[in-house]
Design a protein around this motif. Structure first.
Motif, mmCIF file in Angstrom:
data_model
loop_
_atom_site.group_PDB
_atom_site.id
_atom_site.type_symbol
_atom_site.label_atom_id
_atom_site.label_comp_id
_atom_site.label_asym_id
_atom_site.label_seq_id
_atom_site.Cartn_x
_atom_site.Cartn_y
_atom_site.Cartn_z
ATOM 1 N N GLU A 30 0.830 -1.208 0.000
ATOM 2 C CA GLU A 30 0.000 0.000 0.000
ATOM 3 C C GLU A 30 0.868 1.263 0.000
ATOM 4 O O GLU A 30 0.543 2.260 -0.649
ATOM 5 C CB GLU A 30 -0.923 0.001 1.213
ATOM 6 C CG GLU A 30 -2.052 -1.027 1.141
ATOM 7 C CD GLU A 30 -2.818 -1.117 2.447
ATOM 8 O OE1 GLU A 30 -2.380 -0.486 3.442
ATOM 9 O OE2 GLU A 30 -3.845 -1.806 2.480
ATOM 10 N N GLU A 31 1.979 1.204 0.764
ATOM 11 C CA GLU A 31 2.866 2.368 0.842
ATOM 12 C C GLU A 31 3.556 2.640 -0.496
ATOM 13 O O GLU A 31 3.865 3.795 -0.831
ATOM 14 C CB GLU A 31 3.934 2.144 1.922
ATOM 15 C CG GLU A 31 3.368 2.096 3.334
ATOM 16 C CD GLU A 31 4.437 1.740 4.360
ATOM 17 O OE1 GLU A 31 5.603 1.533 3.950
ATOM 18 O OE2 GLU A 31 4.117 1.658 5.563
ATOM 19 N N LEU A 32 3.786 1.560 -1.278
ATOM 20 C CA LEU A 32 4.525 1.699 -2.537
ATOM 21 C C LEU A 32 3.633 2.062 -3.720
ATOM 22 O O LEU A 32 4.103 2.636 -4.710
ATOM 23 C CB LEU A 32 5.266 0.390 -2.842
ATOM 24 C CG LEU A 32 6.365 -0.003 -1.841
ATOM 25 C CD1 LEU A 32 6.820 -1.434 -2.093
ATOM 26 C CD2 LEU A 32 7.547 0.963 -1.959
ATOM 27 N N ILE A 33 2.357 1.727 -3.642
ATOM 28 C CA ILE A 33 1.443 1.971 -4.768
ATOM 29 C C ILE A 33 1.027 3.445 -4.774
ATOM 30 O O ILE A 33 0.620 3.984 -3.737
ATOM 31 C CB ILE A 33 0.209 1.053 -4.650
ATOM 32 C CG1 ILE A 33 0.627 -0.404 -4.865
ATOM 33 C CG2 ILE A 33 -0.872 1.460 -5.637
ATOM 34 C CD1 ILE A 33 -0.484 -1.402 -4.623
ATOM 35 N N ASP A 34 1.093 4.057 -5.944
ATOM 36 C CA ASP A 34 0.746 5.477 -6.040
ATOM 37 C C ASP A 34 -0.534 5.723 -6.826
ATOM 38 O O ASP A 34 -0.880 6.875 -7.134
ATOM 39 C CB ASP A 34 1.906 6.271 -6.667
ATOM 40 C CG ASP A 34 2.312 5.703 -8.021
ATOM 41 O OD1 ASP A 34 1.638 4.763 -8.492
ATOM 42 O OD2 ASP A 34 3.303 6.206 -8.592
ATOM 43 N N LYS A 35 -1.230 4.645 -7.202
ATOM 44 C CA LYS A 35 -2.497 4.811 -7.907
ATOM 45 C C LYS A 35 -3.394 3.617 -7.585
ATOM 46 O O LYS A 35 -2.906 2.548 -7.199
ATOM 47 C CB LYS A 35 -2.250 4.908 -9.411
ATOM 48 C CG LYS A 35 -1.577 3.679 -10.018
ATOM 49 C CD LYS A 35 -1.311 3.879 -11.504
ATOM 50 C CE LYS A 35 -0.596 2.651 -12.088
ATOM 51 N NZ LYS A 35 -0.322 2.819 -13.535
ATOM 52 N N PRO A 36 -4.706 3.777 -7.762
ATOM 53 C CA PRO A 36 -5.635 2.671 -7.451
ATOM 54 C C PRO A 36 -5.315 1.433 -8.285
ATOM 55 O O PRO A 36 -5.046 1.531 -9.485
ATOM 56 C CB PRO A 36 -7.003 3.237 -7.814
ATOM 57 C CG PRO A 36 -6.828 4.723 -7.775
ATOM 58 C CD PRO A 36 -5.425 4.992 -8.206
ATOM 59 N N THR A 37 -5.325 0.282 -7.634
ATOM 60 C CA THR A 37 -5.058 -0.976 -8.338
ATOM 61 C C THR A 37 -5.615 -2.132 -7.523
ATOM 62 O O THR A 37 -5.842 -2.011 -6.314
ATOM 63 C CB THR A 37 -3.547 -1.168 -8.562
ATOM 64 O OG1 THR A 37 -3.344 -2.341 -9.339
ATOM 65 C CG2 THR A 37 -2.818 -1.320 -7.241
ATOM 66 N N TRP A 38 -5.837 -3.247 -8.211
ATOM 67 C CA TRP A 38 -6.263 -4.456 -7.488
ATOM 68 C C TRP A 38 -5.064 -5.053 -6.763
ATOM 69 O O TRP A 38 -3.963 -5.115 -7.300
ATOM 70 C CB TRP A 38 -6.812 -5.499 -8.475
ATOM 71 C CG TRP A 38 -8.134 -5.110 -9.076
ATOM 72 C CD1 TRP A 38 -8.356 -4.633 -10.320
ATOM 73 C CD2 TRP A 38 -9.401 -5.173 -8.431
ATOM 74 N NE1 TRP A 38 -9.680 -4.372 -10.511
ATOM 75 C CE2 TRP A 38 -10.370 -4.709 -9.358
ATOM 76 C CE3 TRP A 38 -9.831 -5.580 -7.153
ATOM 77 C CZ2 TRP A 38 -11.715 -4.625 -9.069
ATOM 78 C CZ3 TRP A 38 -11.185 -5.497 -6.865
ATOM 79 C CH2 TRP A 38 -12.107 -5.026 -7.802
ATOM 80 N N MET A 39 -5.317 -5.492 -5.542
ATOM 81 C CA MET A 39 -4.230 -6.087 -4.742
ATOM 82 C C MET A 39 -4.071 -7.561 -5.101
ATOM 83 O O MET A 39 -5.018 -8.217 -5.545
ATOM 84 C CB MET A 39 -4.517 -5.947 -3.245
ATOM 85 C CG MET A 39 -4.571 -4.513 -2.760
ATOM 86 S SD MET A 39 -2.968 -3.698 -2.901
ATOM 87 C CE MET A 39 -2.142 -4.394 -1.477
ATOM 88 N N PRO A 40 -2.880 -8.124 -4.886
ATOM 89 C CA PRO A 40 -2.692 -9.564 -5.113
ATOM 90 C C PRO A 40 -3.415 -10.377 -4.037
ATOM 91 O O PRO A 40 -3.754 -9.872 -2.970
ATOM 92 C CB PRO A 40 -1.179 -9.745 -5.015
ATOM 93 C CG PRO A 40 -0.729 -8.642 -4.125
ATOM 94 C CD PRO A 40 -1.645 -7.475 -4.424
ATOM 95 N N GLU A 41 -3.649 -11.621 -4.330
ATOM 96 C CA GLU A 41 -4.239 -12.530 -3.348
ATOM 97 C C GLU A 41 -3.127 -13.012 -2.416
ATOM 98 O O GLU A 41 -2.086 -13.481 -2.899
ATOM 99 C CB GLU A 41 -4.890 -13.714 -4.060
ATOM 100 C CG GLU A 41 -5.656 -14.632 -3.144
ATOM 101 C CD GLU A 41 -6.327 -15.776 -3.903
ATOM 102 O OE1 GLU A 41 -6.907 -16.650 -3.255
ATOM 103 O OE2 GLU A 41 -6.245 -15.788 -5.162
ATOM 104 N N VAL A 42 -3.311 -12.868 -1.127
ATOM 105 C CA VAL A 42 -2.288 -13.259 -0.154
ATOM 106 C C VAL A 42 -2.780 -14.494 0.608
ATOM 107 O O VAL A 42 -3.876 -14.477 1.184
ATOM 108 C CB VAL A 42 -1.974 -12.116 0.826
ATOM 109 C CG1 VAL A 42 -0.929 -12.556 1.845
ATOM 110 C CG2 VAL A 42 -1.484 -10.883 0.065
ATOM 111 N N LYS A 43 -1.973 -15.535 0.578
ATOM 112 C CA LYS A 43 -2.345 -16.796 1.234
ATOM 113 C C LYS A 43 -1.215 -17.291 2.135
ATOM 114 O O LYS A 43 -0.049 -16.911 1.947
ATOM 115 C CB LYS A 43 -2.632 -17.877 0.190
ATOM 116 C CG LYS A 43 -3.876 -17.679 -0.639
ATOM 117 C CD LYS A 43 -4.070 -18.872 -1.569
ATOM 118 C CE LYS A 43 -5.365 -18.766 -2.359
ATOM 119 N NZ LYS A 43 -5.561 -19.959 -3.232
ATOM 120 N N THR A 44 -1.590 -18.183 3.038
ATOM 121 C CA THR A 44 -0.569 -18.937 3.779
ATOM 122 C C THR A 44 -0.347 -20.252 3.055
ATOM 123 O O THR A 44 -1.170 -20.668 2.217
ATOM 124 C CB THR A 44 -1.012 -19.225 5.227
ATOM 125 O OG1 THR A 44 -2.176 -20.069 5.199
ATOM 126 C CG2 THR A 44 -1.348 -17.935 5.965
#
Length: 949
Positions: free
Chosen positions: A40-54
């Motif tokens: 979130e800190e690195l993104i500078d424009k709206p975008t879909w986030m990746p899917e995060v899994k364990t």
């Protein structure tokens, strides 16, 4: 600062891939939370986030199944075990074996081991171990001399032993078959199933990125390699050359193998980072005398955090959760935000302790002729909790007083139910199969009582959820009657795992976490507590039914791999840290030595880290101040209540021989006990201590010499004493019943200790009766007679009379002499030098018992002023009764001038003058209550802690 997860997030972001088509796989959820934060800190424009899994979610997704909870699995395992074992143990005995078996099944499947081969080998090993036939009789005898528990096995025992190991292979197969039917699985089964599906797995639509892994299970390794080789997955490693290139470093154990692997090797960076080797200057170590004081050091270190620093860049690692609350108590004011990841163990909550005490109560219930009674200790424990006290305060206070005052060993159901409400619900005899519903109802009642207390309600809610889970599982399995002991063990086992999560923002403030929760996370300032051998890394081995050598041979984890995991977790925290503080304790604690961790010793040798700073705690060792209590107006008013002229007649306060002896021993002790009114807490005497012994002995003698209805004076002849002898046991039994408030027609089975002591009572009293019989006729004038008398004193130039009180054990008349006998069960001496020595507090050999007995002679003469007969005081020490030269009478004088005290009247003037002088000092406003100079007298004093002695 740039952390590993932030750098990796940047690489994923800069890869040019559509983030919505990326799956990021991490070892745990917490790492995923931080990864998303950095992204979130690195993104500078709206975008879909990746899917995060364990990694567990990846396996579950492929297998199409999630692992069931352990309690359900152990019940299912027991069902299969019963089918295989003709002489199956009850479930409560099997449960703890079942946990071990289930853990082994999990390991076998996660590491893709051949379970049939393993258990076949294990069965053969046990057969060899149990075969003692190769030993000769002489060898068996020799071994038995050194190994006391060794004995030749009976054939049926050997057969049963081997049968258990032989069924493990079938148990594994049939348990898995049953789980397939039920649609259930354990973690390892999910892993094995997912790996079996890999060949037929179609290429996923999304790109997989595996981040921050260290020690793979074989199943994890196969899956990740399959994804790399067939689907182009990426792997990001958080490593350092320091422990990979040095083969001695256990933290690089797994990575050195992965680098050589043809699939995993190319995923490592071409040049390994070299950050740890330059960290020696920023690593500080501290040696602390006591474990608890580590929290104080952490508090001091946190005070250095400046206002412009972000608190979330500081972490405190606690290998031992017991340090959590000491740490929270010393946090400085500049720590205004906090995130605790560990959770508060519900077993430390008052509600859990109350429920545990309720279950413990059930263990000590007795049913006699249909009447239910509860043991006093468990009842008093429950009454000490606020829940019952708040439900009925007056009743609780009165009941505690009744139990302690009347020395009630057992309390009836009717007595407890008189409290109504919660008392009637708590104090019940409950069948073991009804315990869950019993506890559930109590929790509902407590919820009503605690609805205004949010913290207690949270504890109760977590406990109620866990109880419902137990109810759900038990209702699905018919196990017959479970024992109370098993339910109590199960309750404690399951509830100790429950934690109440702390409320807070996980990404803000100071981070406080356990060791394994820190995986993949980096912090600028790292503070690690309890860096002791046995804590970090933890000691102990792996609990398993599969022997170490067999585990190693088939690739299952052994202690060496566990140590490597903890070593990596430790060194990984150093990768990007700019300030590291490592704290260990030099004191041993709970079986753990006060030795610094091997990690610290390695860094001292290999990195040149400075030796630990010894933190000496300031301790004021100045001697305690002398305590002196001046006699102000309030104290003098209290003292005046002992005077005959006192207007406060309702108090009727009197000085006893014990009070006078207490004043002679220590003026301050007298003040605390007899003026301030401080008393030792009354306890129910379940065991026979010296006080209980004396009380029962006195009462038994009274019942023998003056049975109910008899009045003194009474002539006692040798013939009468011969008649008394057969009734001694009856008198002792009656005295015991009276002491424990057992009704005449009520069944009473004395404890084992009491049965032994009963025989001692009988033997001692037989000795007393035999001594009296040898002396001929005597007349009993009184037994256990109460006397209230006065003695004149002088207070500030005016006369007063002090009220005295005493209970004379026995007064009799023989040959014209009145004898005043005090029964003693200790080692009291009969010798004293002079009358003044009885009142000399500086005399270390002052005879307290002699002073008391002569005081009783004063009581008798005061009550009978016309008496002209000689008064002869004596101490009837029952422990000396069987000596040939036994003589109960006092002896005064020294050396050759020693002689029996034949007549108190010849000594009365000197004694009364000494007593009056002593009491005049006691009531003198100018003489304060101060501490004794003789510290030996403080040894058994109830107030010694208060005085600092």
């Amino acid at each position: 600062m740039n952390s590993f997860l932030k750098d990796t997030a940047a690489q994923v972001l800069n890869s040019g891939r559509d983030l919505s088509q990326v799956v990021v796989v991490l070892p745990n959820r917490r790492a995923g939370l931080f990864f998303v934060k950095y992204l979130e800190e690195l993104i500078d424009k709206p975008t879909w986030m990746p899917e995060v899994k364990t990694i567990e979610q990846v396996f579950s997704g492929i297998a199409g199944q999630r692992a069931a909870d352990d309690l359900t699995l152990i019940f299912e395992l027991y069902d299969v075990y019963q089918q295989l074992q003709s002489e199956a143990e009850t479930f409560d005995r099997f449960y703890f074996w079942g946990e071990l078996i289930l853990k082994d099944f999990n390991d076998l499947d996660q590491f893709l081991a051949d379970a049939k081969l393993v258990y076949r080998n294990l069965s053969e090993i046990k057969a060899i171990e149990s075969d003692l036939s190769f030993l000769t009789e002489e060898q068996v005898a020799l071994i038995s001399q050194f190994w006391k528990s060794f004995q030749a096995q009976k054939p049926e025992e050997k057969e049963r032993f081997l049968r258990f190991w032989q069924i493990l292979e079938k148990l594994y197969e049939q348990f898995n078959a049953q789980l397939d039917v039920l649609g259930l699985a354990y973690g390892g089964k999910v892993y094995r199933k997912a790996v079996s599906k890999l060949p037929e797995l179609s290429k996923p639509e999304k790109h997989y990125v595996f981040i921050g892994f260290n020690a793979f299970t074989l199943a994890e390794e196969k899956l990740i390699k399959h994804f790399i080789k067939n689907f182009g997955a990426e792997v990001f490693w958080d490593v350092d050359a320091y422990y990979i290139e040095d083969k001695r470093q256990e933290s690089g154990l797994f990575f050195r193998d992965y680098i050589k692997d043809p699939v995993l090797g190319p995923t490592f960076p071409e040049e390994l980072p070299k950050t740890i080797e330059s960290k020696s200057a920023v690593i500080h170590t501290y040696a602390i005398p006591l474990k608890i004081n580590q929290a104080n050091v952490v508090g001091k270190l946190l005070e250095r955090v400046s206002a412009d620093e972000s608190l979330d860049e500081t972490v405190v690692i606690l290998p031992d959760e017991q340090l959590l609350f000491p740490l929270l108590h010393v946090l400085p004011d500049n720590v205004d935000k906090l995130n605790v990841t560990m959770g508060y163990p519900i077993r430390n909550a008052p509600v859990y302790a109350f429920l545990d005490a309720i279950l413990d109560l059930q263990r000590y219930i007795k049913v006699k002729e249909g009447k239910v009674t509860f043991y006093h200790k468990q009842v008093l424990d429950l009454l000490a909790f606020p829940y019952l006290a708040e439900a009925n305060p007056e009743f609780t206070k009165e009941l505690k007083s009744t139990i302690q005052t009347n020395n009630l060993i057992e309390i009836s159901l009717d007595q407890l139910h008189a409290g109504g409400g919660l008392f009637q619900e708590v104090f019940q005899k409950v069948a073991s199969n009804d315990l869950v519903s019993y506890l559930g109802k109590l929790m509902q009642l407590l919820a009503q009582q605690l609805k205004e207390d949010s913290i207690q309600s949270s504890y109760l809610f977590q406990a109620y959820k866990q109880l419902n889970r137990i109810q759900e599982v038990l209702s699905d399995h018919r196990l017959g009657n479970l024992s109370l002991e098993f339910f109590l063990k199960l309750f404690r086992q399951l509830f100790q795992e429950v934690r109440l999560p702390f409320e807070g923002e996980p990404l803000q403030g100071l981070q406080v976490m356990g060791v394994l929760e820190s995986r993949n996370l980096d912090f600028r300032r790292v503070i690690i507590c309890d860096v002791n051998e046995g804590s970090f890394p933890p000691g102990g081995g792996i609990n398993s039914m599969i022997p170490h050598n067999l585990r190693r041979a088939i690739g299952l984890p052994v202690q060496e791999q566990n140590d490597a995991i903890y070593a990596y977790t430790f060194y990984r925290l150093l990768h990007r840290a700019e300030e590291v503080h490592l704290i260990f304790s030099t004191a041993s604690d709970q079986g753990k030595s006060g030795e610094m961790s091997r990690f610290l010793q390695q860094m001292q040798i290999e990195l040149g880290v400075a030796r630990p700073q010894v933190q000496l705690l300031s301790a004021d060792l100045s001697s305690g101040k002398e305590i002196t209590v001046r006699k102000d107006a309030a104290i003098l008013s209290k003292l005046s209540e002992y005077w005959k002229s006192s207007p406060a007649k309702e108090f009727n306060r009197s000085l006893s021989a014990s009070a006078i002896n207490s004043y002679l021993d220590c003026r301050l002790r007298f003040y605390l006990r007899y003026v301030a009114g401080l008393k030792e807490q009354e306890e129910v005497a379940a065991d026979v201590d010296a006080g209980v012994f004396g009380t029962i002995l006195h009462r038994a003698i009274e019942l023998l010499y003056l049975p109910e209805g008899d009045q003194a004076p009474k002539l006692i002849t040798p013939h009468e004493l011969n008649r008394i002898q057969p009734t001694i046991a009856t008198a002792v039994d009656k005295a015991i019943r009276e002491f424990y408030h057992v009704e005449k027609d009520e069944d009473f089975v004395p404890s084992g200790q009491m049965q032994i002591v009963r025989e001692i009572f009988i033997e001692y009293i037989q000795g007393i009766v035999a001594y009296d019989s040898e002396g001929g006729d005597f007349t009993v004038l009184g037994l256990e007679q109460q006397h209230t008398t006065y003695i004149p004193i002088e207070v500030e130039g005016r006369g007063e009379e002090v009220r005295l009180y005493g209970l004379i054990d026995r007064v009799d008349e023989k040959d014209g002499i009145i004898r005043l006998l005090d029964y003693k069960t200790g080692k009291d001496e009969k010798n004293f030098t002079t009358i003044p020595s009885l009142f000399d507090r500086e005399d270390n050999k002052r005879n307290k018992a002699a002073m008391q007995t002569i005081l009783y002679a004063y009581f008798y003469q005061f009550t009978n002023p016309s008496n002209q007969q000689p008064l002869k005081p004596g101490l009837f020490n029952v422990k000396e009764i069987f000596k040939d030269d036994f003589n109960p009478f006092l002896i005064m004088g020294e050396g050759k001038l020693k002689s029996e005290v034949e007549n108190y009247l010849e000594l009365s003037e000197e004694f009364e003058q000494g007593l009056s002088s002593l009491l005049s000092e006691l009531f003198d406003p100018a003489v304060p209550f101060d501490q004794t100079a003789d510290v030996d007298k403080c040894r058994y004093c109830a107030f010694k802690e208060m005085c600092g002695r």
